[in-house]
Design a protein around this motif. Structure first.
Motif, PDB file in Angstrom:
ATOM      1  N   ILE A   6       0.880  -1.197  -0.033  1.00  0.00           N
ATOM      2  CA  ILE A   6      -0.210  -0.027   0.045  1.00  0.00           C
ATOM      3  C   ILE A   6       0.964   1.404   0.058  1.00  0.00           C
ATOM      4  O   ILE A   6       1.678   1.521   0.827  1.00  0.00           O
ATOM      5  N   ALA A  49       0.435   5.049   2.829  1.00  0.00           N
ATOM      6  CA  ALA A  49      -0.141   4.419   4.081  1.00  0.00           C
ATOM      7  C   ALA A  49      -0.395   5.362   5.107  1.00  0.00           C
ATOM      8  O   ALA A  49      -1.091   5.141   5.790  1.00  0.00           O
ATOM      9  N   GLY A  96      -5.011   4.953   3.136  1.00  0.00           N
ATOM     10  CA  GLY A  96      -3.977   4.057   3.553  1.00  0.00           C
ATOM     11  C   GLY A  96      -4.327   3.534   4.887  1.00  0.00           C
ATOM     12  O   GLY A  96      -4.089   2.266   5.000  1.00  0.00           O
ATOM     13  N   GLN A  97      -4.418   4.462   5.848  1.00  0.00           N
ATOM     14  CA  GLN A  97      -4.851   3.943   7.196  1.00  0.00           C
ATOM     15  C   GLN A  97      -5.986   3.254   7.162  1.00  0.00           C
ATOM     16  O   GLN A  97      -5.912   1.851   8.146  1.00  0.00           O
ATOM     17  N   ILE A 136      -5.123  -0.276   6.055  1.00  0.00           N
ATOM     18  CA  ILE A 136      -4.194  -1.017   6.707  1.00  0.00           C
ATOM     19  C   ILE A 136      -5.227  -1.425   8.016  1.00  0.00           C
ATOM     20  O   ILE A 136      -5.058  -2.651   8.418  1.00  0.00           O
ATOM     21  N   ALA A 145       3.176  -1.777   4.348  1.00  0.00           N
ATOM     22  CA  ALA A 145       2.893  -0.387   4.184  1.00  0.00           C
ATOM     23  C   ALA A 145       3.936   0.726   3.708  1.00  0.00           C
ATOM     24  O   ALA A 145       5.117   0.217   4.436  1.00  0.00           O
ATOM     25  N   SER A 169       6.672   5.851   9.694  1.00  0.00           N
ATOM     26  CA  SER A 169       5.272   5.537   9.499  1.00  0.00           C
ATOM     27  C   SER A 169       4.527   6.455  10.647  1.00  0.00           C
ATOM     28  O   SER A 169       5.261   6.619  11.722  1.00  0.00           O
TER      29      SER A 169
END
Length: 305
Positions: A6, A9, A14-15, A18, A31, A37
């Motif tokens: 992805i 992320a 993106g979140q 996940i 990710a 991150s």
């Protein structure tokens, strides 16, 4: 076990992707984003993080050859419409050149690319649009996203293009607001707000958009899919529904039209999507806008607790 990469992320979609995929035992998640991150620490053992600049073909190739994903869900892009108008070079690099790099790597490694696009590829003259409608963007952001679509359609890799509209939601460590939060915060502080009545959209809950992408992945679907909300609303309608849900003063909301606002990029007036193809072929079933407000409200309470 299938591997899913992805991009973007750290962003809202993106979140949500996940979050929706992290507990699935049939998948391995990679990710990626530019830098570190910003995903919740409690998720960190459920995915591998790769710092990847999508404008750097060597960085892409390194991640791709290391992990050999089965699917890429490409959410990373420059999406601030006025920023794209003011900085066309950066917009093209992020939204077009980066896609060309990803496509090349997908072709080399036989990866199925699921790419996020937008209603802003249309001029807004006769929305809502189905997947067969002819694009005609009125701003540079729309031009860049259409150019990316054209690169993907000419490629030899497996691909799906996910077109969406006005995505809203809540996620960790995100500075960008959305219409629901803006209306709620403004009315709670007693501010008068002007909201346009001459633009029409099908606003999309981020969780619904994530689900649409996952349905495409799980079915290895190919082609173009409109994935958006089901309610065809003006921003003024959205503001009234938000005020109604939270029990706020609707008299603070005034009608306006687009000519009242001066913005670098022109906005298409009537976009929004017809989503029958996604419903019938994928089993896609989005929430109503009022239900979306309710989901955000619960998330706000959790975030404050």
């Amino acid at each position: 076990m299938q591997k899913i990469l992805i991009t973007g992320a750290n962003g809202l979609l993106g979140q949500k992707l996940i979050e929706a995929l992290k507990d699935r035992e049939d998948l391995s998640l990679i990710a990626s984003g530019k830098g570190d991150s910003r995903l919740p620490d409690t998720w960190s053992d459920q995915f591998i993080w790769e710092s990847m600049d999508i404008t750097d073909p060597l960085a892409i190739e390194q991640v791709m050859s290391n992990h050999l994903p089965d699917y890429i869900i490409h959410t990373a892009a420059m999406t601030q419409v006025d920023d794209c108008e003011n900085n066309k070079e950066a917009c093209w690099e992020s939204n077009v050149t980066a896609v060309a790099h990803l496509v090349k790597s997908c072709e080399m490694h036989d990866v199925h690319l699921i790419h996020l696009s937008t209603d802003f590829i249309f001029d807004g003259e006769n929305g809502p649009y189905d997947e067969e409608a002819v694009p005609n963007p009125v701003n540079y952001y729309g031009e860049s996203k259409l150019a990316a679509e054209e690169i993907i359609m000419k490629s030899s890799c497996k691909w799906a293009i996910v077109r969406t509209v006005l995505v809203y939601g809540l996620a960790s460590d995100l500075s960008r607001s959305n219409i629901i939060l803006w209306v709620k915060d403004s009315l709670e502080s007693g501010k008068n707000i002007n909201v346009v009545t001459d633009q029409w959209r099908t606003p999309t809950l981020a969780e619904d958009l994530a689900q649409g992408c996952i349905l495409i992945m799980d079915q290895s679907a190919q082609g173009i899919f409109n994935i958006s909300g089901k309610d065809y609303l003006t921003p003024y309608d959205m503001a009234l529904q938000t005020a109604e849900y939270f029990g706020l003063d609707k008299t603070l909301i005034s009608k306006a039209d687009s000519s009242n606002f001066s913005q670098p990029a022109e906005r298409p007036l009537n976009t929004g999507f017809i989503i029958e193809k996604a419903k019938s072929e994928l089993g896609y079933s989005p929430k109503s806008f009022m239900d979306g407000i309710g989901i955000l409200s619960k998330q706000l309470k959790l975030a404050d607790s």
